[in-house]
Design a protein around this motif. Structure first.
Motif, mmCIF file in Angstrom:
data_model
loop_
_atom_site.group_PDB
_atom_site.id
_atom_site.type_symbol
_atom_site.label_atom_id
_atom_site.label_comp_id
_atom_site.label_asym_id
_atom_site.label_seq_id
_atom_site.Cartn_x
_atom_site.Cartn_y
_atom_site.Cartn_z
ATOM 1 N N GLY A 87 -11.860 -0.207 7.851
ATOM 2 C CA GLY A 87 -11.843 1.001 7.160
ATOM 3 C C GLY A 87 -10.576 1.750 6.960
ATOM 4 O O GLY A 87 -10.497 2.978 6.945
ATOM 5 N N ILE A 88 -9.405 1.170 7.282
ATOM 6 C CA ILE A 88 -8.175 1.709 7.296
ATOM 7 C C ILE A 88 -7.249 1.282 5.955
ATOM 8 O O ILE A 88 -7.189 0.169 5.603
ATOM 9 C CB ILE A 88 -7.650 1.577 8.607
ATOM 10 C CG1 ILE A 88 -8.186 2.050 9.814
ATOM 11 C CG2 ILE A 88 -5.815 2.000 8.361
ATOM 12 C CD1 ILE A 88 -7.532 1.483 11.169
ATOM 13 N N LEU A 89 -6.845 2.231 5.492
ATOM 14 C CA LEU A 89 -6.213 2.008 4.046
ATOM 15 C C LEU A 89 -4.732 1.580 4.568
ATOM 16 O O LEU A 89 -3.936 2.482 5.145
ATOM 17 C CB LEU A 89 -6.018 3.242 3.147
ATOM 18 C CG LEU A 89 -5.430 2.774 1.808
ATOM 19 C CD1 LEU A 89 -5.866 1.811 0.939
ATOM 20 C CD2 LEU A 89 -5.399 4.131 0.935
ATOM 21 N N ALA A 90 -4.397 0.272 4.227
ATOM 22 C CA ALA A 90 -3.096 -0.239 4.777
ATOM 23 C C ALA A 90 -2.458 -0.892 3.727
ATOM 24 O O ALA A 90 -2.983 -1.377 2.767
ATOM 25 C CB ALA A 90 -3.166 -1.370 6.004
ATOM 26 N N TYR A 91 -1.015 -0.558 3.403
ATOM 27 C CA TYR A 91 -0.153 -1.194 2.485
ATOM 28 C C TYR A 91 1.504 -1.430 2.787
ATOM 29 O O TYR A 91 1.916 -0.767 4.097
ATOM 30 C CB TYR A 91 -0.349 -0.181 1.171
ATOM 31 C CG TYR A 91 0.482 1.294 1.575
ATOM 32 C CD1 TYR A 91 1.609 1.650 1.662
ATOM 33 C CD2 TYR A 91 -0.576 1.978 1.972
ATOM 34 C CE1 TYR A 91 2.158 2.716 1.670
ATOM 35 C CE2 TYR A 91 -0.098 3.476 2.122
ATOM 36 C CZ TYR A 91 1.267 3.939 1.958
ATOM 37 O OH TYR A 91 1.830 5.111 1.952
ATOM 38 N N VAL A 92 1.886 -2.070 2.325
ATOM 39 C CA VAL A 92 3.363 -2.296 2.702
ATOM 40 C C VAL A 92 4.365 -1.406 1.592
ATOM 41 O O VAL A 92 3.863 -1.440 0.353
ATOM 42 C CB VAL A 92 3.646 -3.871 2.499
ATOM 43 C CG1 VAL A 92 5.369 -4.075 2.502
ATOM 44 C CG2 VAL A 92 2.882 -4.817 3.407
ATOM 45 N N PHE A 93 5.389 -0.815 2.037
ATOM 46 C CA PHE A 93 5.959 -0.088 1.209
ATOM 47 C C PHE A 93 7.642 -0.365 1.607
ATOM 48 O O PHE A 93 7.981 -0.832 2.586
ATOM 49 C CB PHE A 93 5.688 1.255 1.017
ATOM 50 C CG PHE A 93 6.114 2.017 2.452
ATOM 51 C CD1 PHE A 93 7.238 2.793 2.494
ATOM 52 C CD2 PHE A 93 5.385 1.952 3.508
ATOM 53 C CE1 PHE A 93 7.543 3.585 3.694
ATOM 54 C CE2 PHE A 93 5.659 2.711 4.671
ATOM 55 C CZ PHE A 93 6.916 3.536 4.908
ATOM 56 N N THR A 94 8.498 0.155 0.769
ATOM 57 C CA THR A 94 9.999 -0.036 0.963
ATOM 58 C C THR A 94 10.590 1.422 1.003
ATOM 59 O O THR A 94 9.952 2.183 0.402
ATOM 60 C CB THR A 94 10.485 -0.925 0.017
ATOM 61 O OG1 THR A 94 10.499 -0.236 -1.382
ATOM 62 C CG2 THR A 94 10.038 -2.225 0.031
ATOM 63 N N VAL A 95 11.683 1.559 1.324
ATOM 64 C CA VAL A 95 12.660 2.903 1.396
ATOM 65 C C VAL A 95 12.569 3.272 -0.069
ATOM 66 O O VAL A 95 12.407 4.457 -0.352
ATOM 67 C CB VAL A 95 13.828 2.436 1.866
ATOM 68 C CG1 VAL A 95 14.755 3.915 1.808
ATOM 69 C CG2 VAL A 95 13.803 2.073 3.343
ATOM 70 N N GLU A 96 12.917 2.467 -1.053
ATOM 71 C CA GLU A 96 13.094 2.903 -2.559
ATOM 72 C C GLU A 96 11.777 3.321 -2.983
ATOM 73 O O GLU A 96 12.060 4.562 -3.569
ATOM 74 C CB GLU A 96 13.524 1.539 -3.342
ATOM 75 C CG GLU A 96 14.903 0.944 -2.868
ATOM 76 C CD GLU A 96 14.920 0.224 -1.776
ATOM 77 O OE1 GLU A 96 16.093 -0.318 -1.265
ATOM 78 O OE2 GLU A 96 13.818 -0.176 -1.032
ATOM 79 N N SER A 97 10.648 2.722 -2.529
ATOM 80 C CA SER A 97 9.474 3.380 -3.009
ATOM 81 C C SER A 97 9.222 4.826 -2.606
ATOM 82 O O SER A 97 8.770 5.699 -3.254
ATOM 83 C CB SER A 97 8.290 2.308 -2.993
ATOM 84 O OG SER A 97 7.977 2.197 -1.512
ATOM 85 N N LEU A 98 9.436 5.068 -1.485
ATOM 86 C CA LEU A 98 9.028 6.435 -0.658
ATOM 87 C C LEU A 98 10.001 7.348 -1.054
ATOM 88 O O LEU A 98 9.424 8.388 -1.332
ATOM 89 C CB LEU A 98 9.145 6.234 0.874
ATOM 90 C CG LEU A 98 8.780 7.291 1.671
ATOM 91 C CD1 LEU A 98 7.234 7.753 1.394
ATOM 92 C CD2 LEU A 98 8.847 6.990 3.149
ATOM 93 N N LEU A 99 11.309 6.986 -1.353
ATOM 94 C CA LEU A 99 12.114 8.142 -1.670
ATOM 95 C C LEU A 99 12.224 8.296 -3.461
ATOM 96 O O LEU A 99 13.141 9.058 -3.963
ATOM 97 C CB LEU A 99 13.389 7.635 -1.431
ATOM 98 C CG LEU A 99 13.670 7.661 0.367
ATOM 99 C CD1 LEU A 99 15.066 7.359 0.727
ATOM 100 C CD2 LEU A 99 13.188 8.933 0.822
ATOM 101 N N SER A 100 11.270 7.555 -4.135
ATOM 102 C CA SER A 100 11.136 7.923 -5.795
ATOM 103 C C SER A 100 10.223 9.020 -5.761
ATOM 104 O O SER A 100 9.817 9.885 -4.732
ATOM 105 C CB SER A 100 10.455 6.695 -6.221
ATOM 106 O OG SER A 100 9.247 6.415 -5.626
#
Length: 398
Positions: A87-100
């Protein structure tokens, strides 16, 4: 309870009328939507404050991979699916996606066996799995750290550990000093020559290396000649000056340390090391997995990528050994977290000499996957519990 994702509109919703639901560090509201037909469904656990726990697995881009995602994708897949099953929402992300302009990350689909990019809430907690040390020294990563601090996002393991800085930190603790082989920073050739002459047999290790890459041994023979061994070849030098002249450029460029060679206890003619996995839990650092790696094709290192093999820990374990490993783990966790920032998870490579004394060779802040299935199962469980503990400290786990 379930939440849903609509691909065309890139919006999340839930199906519980008259309920307010929030997700992630920014407390973003997930609205109610009556018609969720044909939308991707994600069962979630409701945490205090009608909150969805959001975990972001931080990595970097890799254009060479089909998914475009760098790092250990098998670990990311196993962890994200395990968290989703709880029941935990988990995902993979990159620096580029977060700073967009808006947050996008990758969610794994077991149905299509692919990583799908979707719009997501900011994570409550970030599991740092950046695969390359160099990136953590970049301006982009420093900008990311500022972003986490500004948005009160918990960073789980701040960075890789430098072997020599780790050694310096651990030597400050009296209880660990006896578990550390004598070590020097390899920068002064005169100091290195004296160190080698005193110990006769030493290791040369890159301060920022891993998995046994770039490790050498150096042996001073009775006649003063030097034997220089890598994992694949051996070279002889008439004296220290000849050795230093031939190797100083490469050793200085990468940054090495020199360490006294421990005379290892052997099994079936081969050296072995303990690999222990450690997680923080309710104020303590707990050993959550124990493995053994044994050398086979060479006797410099036991790492499996360098030809080592697994050996059952159960055949070596004793109560005193378990107790010693637990004490080492606890002290390492306290000291290194105090010095370098909170470590929620780490592994330790520990050797044993012919007298039974234990020696810390390395502490890894981003442990690789263990080949033992039971250790990996324990890892997923403890990571899940720790993500909950750090985000909702007063929540009682069921």
């Amino acid at each position: 309870m379930n939440i849903f994702y609509d691909v065309p509109s890139e919006r999340w919703s839930h199906n519980e009328e008259d309920m307010q639901l929030y997700a992630g560090a920014a407390n973003e509201e997930i609205p109610f939507k009556q018609d969720t037909q044909d939308q991707a469904l994600f069962p979630i656990t409701l945490f205090p404050g009608n909150r969805v726990l959001v975990v972001g697995i931080l990595t970097s881009l890799d254009p060479k991979k089909e998914s475009g995602i760098g790092g250990n994708l098998t670990l990311f897949q196993n962890l994200s699916q395990y968290l989703s099953n709880h029941g935990i929402l988990a995902y993979v992300f990159t620096v580029e996606s977060l700073l967009s302009n808006y947050m996008k990350g990758f969610i794994f689909s077991s149905q299509t066996n692919t990583w799908n990019e979707v719009k997501l809430p900011l994570p409550d907690i970030v599991y740092n799995r950046i695969p390359k040390r160099g990136f953590e020294a970049s301006e982009s990563f420093q900008e990311l750290l500022s972003f986490f601090k500004e948005h009160r996002i918990t960073l789980f393991n701040p960075h890789f550990l430098d072997k020599y800085l780790m050694y310096e930190a651990l030597t400050e603790d009296g209880s660990l000093a006896r578990h550390l082989p004598s070590t020097i920073d390899l920068s002064d050739p005169t100091q290195l020559a004296d160190f080698l002459h005193f110990h006769k047999h030493i290791y040369l290790k890159p301060c920022k290396g891993s998995q046994g890459k770039g490790i050498y041994t150096l042996l001073e023979k009775p006649d003063g000649t030097l034997q220089f061994n890598s994992l694949k070849h051996q070279e002889l030098y008439p004296d220290f000056s000849a050795f230093w002249e031939a190797n100083k450029a490469s050793l200085k460029k990468r940054g090495y340390l020199a360490q006294r060679a421990v005379i290892p206890k052997k099994l079936n003619g081969h050296r072995y090391d303990y690999r222990i996995l450690v997680h923080y839990e309710n104020g303590f650092y707990k050993v959550t997995g124990k493995g053994v790696r044994m050398s086979q094709t060479q006797e410099i290192t036991t790492h499996t990528p360098r030809g080592g093999k697994l050996f059952p820990y159960q055949q070596l374990q004793t109560r005193p050994l378990n107790r010693k490993l637990a004490n080492i783990a606890q002290r390492c966790g306290i000291i290194l977290s105090r010095k370098f920032g909170f470590l929620g998870e780490f592994s330790i490579d520990i050797g044993e000499d012919t007298s039974g004394a234990l020696f810390i060779y390395e502490v890894n802040s981003k442990p690789m996957q263990f080949d033992e299935e039971e250790i990996e199962a324990s890892r997923l469980l403890h990571l899940k519990n720790l993500f909950i503990e750090l985000t909702f400290p007063n929540h009682i786990r069921k």
